[in-house]
Enzyme design. Structure first.
Site, PDB file in Angstrom:
ATOM      1  N   LYS A   1       0.818  -1.210   0.000  1.00 14.35           N
ATOM      2  CA  LYS A   1       0.000   0.000   0.000  1.00 14.35           C
ATOM      3  C   LYS A   1       0.851   1.258   0.000  1.00 14.35           C
ATOM      4  CE  LYS A   1      -4.343  -1.598   0.438  1.00 14.35           C
ATOM      5  NZ  LYS A   1      -5.487  -1.189  -0.406  1.00 14.35           N
TER       6      LYS A   1
ATOM      7  N   ASP B   1      -8.686  -0.135   6.612  1.00 17.12           N
ATOM      8  CA  ASP B   1      -8.580  -1.302   7.488  1.00 17.12           C
ATOM      9  C   ASP B   1      -7.198  -1.343   8.125  1.00 17.12           C
ATOM     10  OD1 ASP B   1     -11.099  -2.775   7.237  1.00 17.12           O
ATOM     11  OD2 ASP B   1     -10.564  -2.928   5.127  1.00 17.12           O
TER      12      ASP B   1
END
Length: 406
Positions: free
Chosen positions: A83, A131
């Site tokens: 990410k 998340d």
């Protein structure tokens, strides 16, 4: 071979197309040209290096294929997941546009990192729901490029993951509900407060930033293909909202055309919005708590940009159980026949779990064309981003496994 991985579903995509990428009109979403721009910026950041591609010979032998490669993203920029490539790059692109709009200058990453326009960028606030991993990347990007960040998490996000986000100076707000509730809440608050949303999920009227997020992910798949020295015959990739799967698909589709890898998208059985969309032939949301140990994949709403690519780009969609994912984490931590131990987080092993499920079923194996000449790639998208969760599942702390690495 792992047995719990057999608890799965497989859907062969009847709309899958291997026609030229541009003919499908997808080059206006993701392209090799835009990837070259992302690569140039990301490679200029301090600490950039290609993450390892690990050859897992024991798994290849066990499953009867030619080769198995695992792209290990556990140390990407020290953030623990791929990410880092997406959220931070999108923050850069957003701030680049803001500076250009205000001054006429179009700054590089190096100029923003050096604080050349910090007086302006510090007035900008970026926000997202997460998340864990995406929010950490956005917070890191905000710290790196000198702006403010507000990150929304839902009730299931662990304290350790919240702390990892806050460590970069971001404000972290916890809300009730699931990930999709957090997405809705941040959209409302951002509109009211004048924040800029940096989401990996696209929806009607919001496409530019998610496109930049997905384009950043392309650096990972480009590295993996170069390291492998060959195009894999099969790639099993995680689902979630579809961003990493679409980025992978777009790269392969544009670069290799009809010769591209067979792409299988794998999701948790309790958070299968892409699987349901594939069966319905249109974006389909999944409601409920979306409870799964694969926290990074606990998504109920498909990214519309990602779906435009995966609708015809993915060859198959799968779901797997939490038990299958846990088995794969333990399997990688205690490899056989000299393979290096791998610290893989819960969301990193979805593709591997799907692969084991297919290999354990002769009919599915034949349907996907897996045989002794197959070369299979997995994108190990995260390491142990929560030490306690990892230790509970694997039975050993991640640092103890790393200590035994060869």
């Amino acid at each position: 071979m792992l047995t719990t991985a057999l608890a799965s579903r497989l859907f062969l995509n009847p709309r899958a197309s291997h026609s030229p990428y541009a003919d499908e009109g997808r080059d206006d979403i993701l392209s090799l040209h835009a990837l070259s721009l992302a690569r140039a910026e990301i490679q200029s950041w301090e600490g950039y290096q290609a993450t390892p591609l690990r050859s897992l010979r024991s798994i290849a032998h066990e499953t009867g294929v030619k080769a198995v490669f695992y792209k290990d993203e556990s140390q990407r920029f020290g953030l623990g997941s791929f990410k880092a490539l997406g959220g931070a790059y999108a923050v850069f692109r957003l701030l680049q546009a803001e500076v250009e709009r205000a001054t006429g200058a179009r700054p590089s990453s190096r100029e923003l990192i050096a604080g050349k326009y910090a007086e302006l960028t510090r007035t900008v606030t970026v926000a997202c729901a997460t998340d864990g991993n995406h929010g950490r990347s956005v917070a890191w990007g905000a710290s790196l490029f000198h702006c403010q960040a507000v990150i929304y998490v839902h009730g299931s996000v662990s304290t350790e993951r919240v702390g990892a986000i806050a460590a970069y100076g971001a404000r972290v707000d916890r809300i009730e509900g699931n990930y999709d509730n957090a997405v809705s809440r941040v959209a409302q608050d951002a509109a009211r407060m004048g924040w800029h949303i940096v989401s990996d999920t696209s929806y009607e009227g919001y496409v530019d930033v998610p496109r930049d997020v997905m384009q950043g992910y392309g650096v990972m798949i480009e590295e993996a293909i170069a390291q492998a020295g060959t195009m894999p015959t099969h790639i099993f990739v995680q689902g979630g909202v579809g961003g990493v799967a679409a980025s992978t698909c777009a790269y392969l589709w544009e670069r290799f055309g009809a010769r591209r890898s067979t792409l299988i998208v794998v999701e948790p059985e309790t958070a299968d919005c892409l699987f349901q969309s594939a069966m319905a032939g249109r974006p389909t949301a999944v409601a409920g708590e979306l409870e799964t140990i694969m926290a990074g994949l606990a998504c109920g709403v498909v990214s519309l940009l990602a779906w435009k690519i995966l609708d015809k780009g993915a060859d198959a969609f799968m779901t797997i159980s939490d038990a299958a994912a846990a088995d794969c984490m333990r399997r990688l931590a205690a490899p056989r026949e000299g393979d290096p131990p791998v610290v893989a987080g819960e969301s990193a092993v979805a593709g591997l779990a799907g692969f084991f499920a297919v290999c354990g079923d002769p009919q599915r194996r034949a349907q996907l064309g897996l045989d002794e000449d197959s070369t299979v790639l997995f994108l190990g998208t995260e390491g142990a981003t929560d030490r306690d969760v990892y230790k509970k599942i694997v039975g050993a702390a991640p640092e103890d496994i790393d200590r035994n690495a060869t």
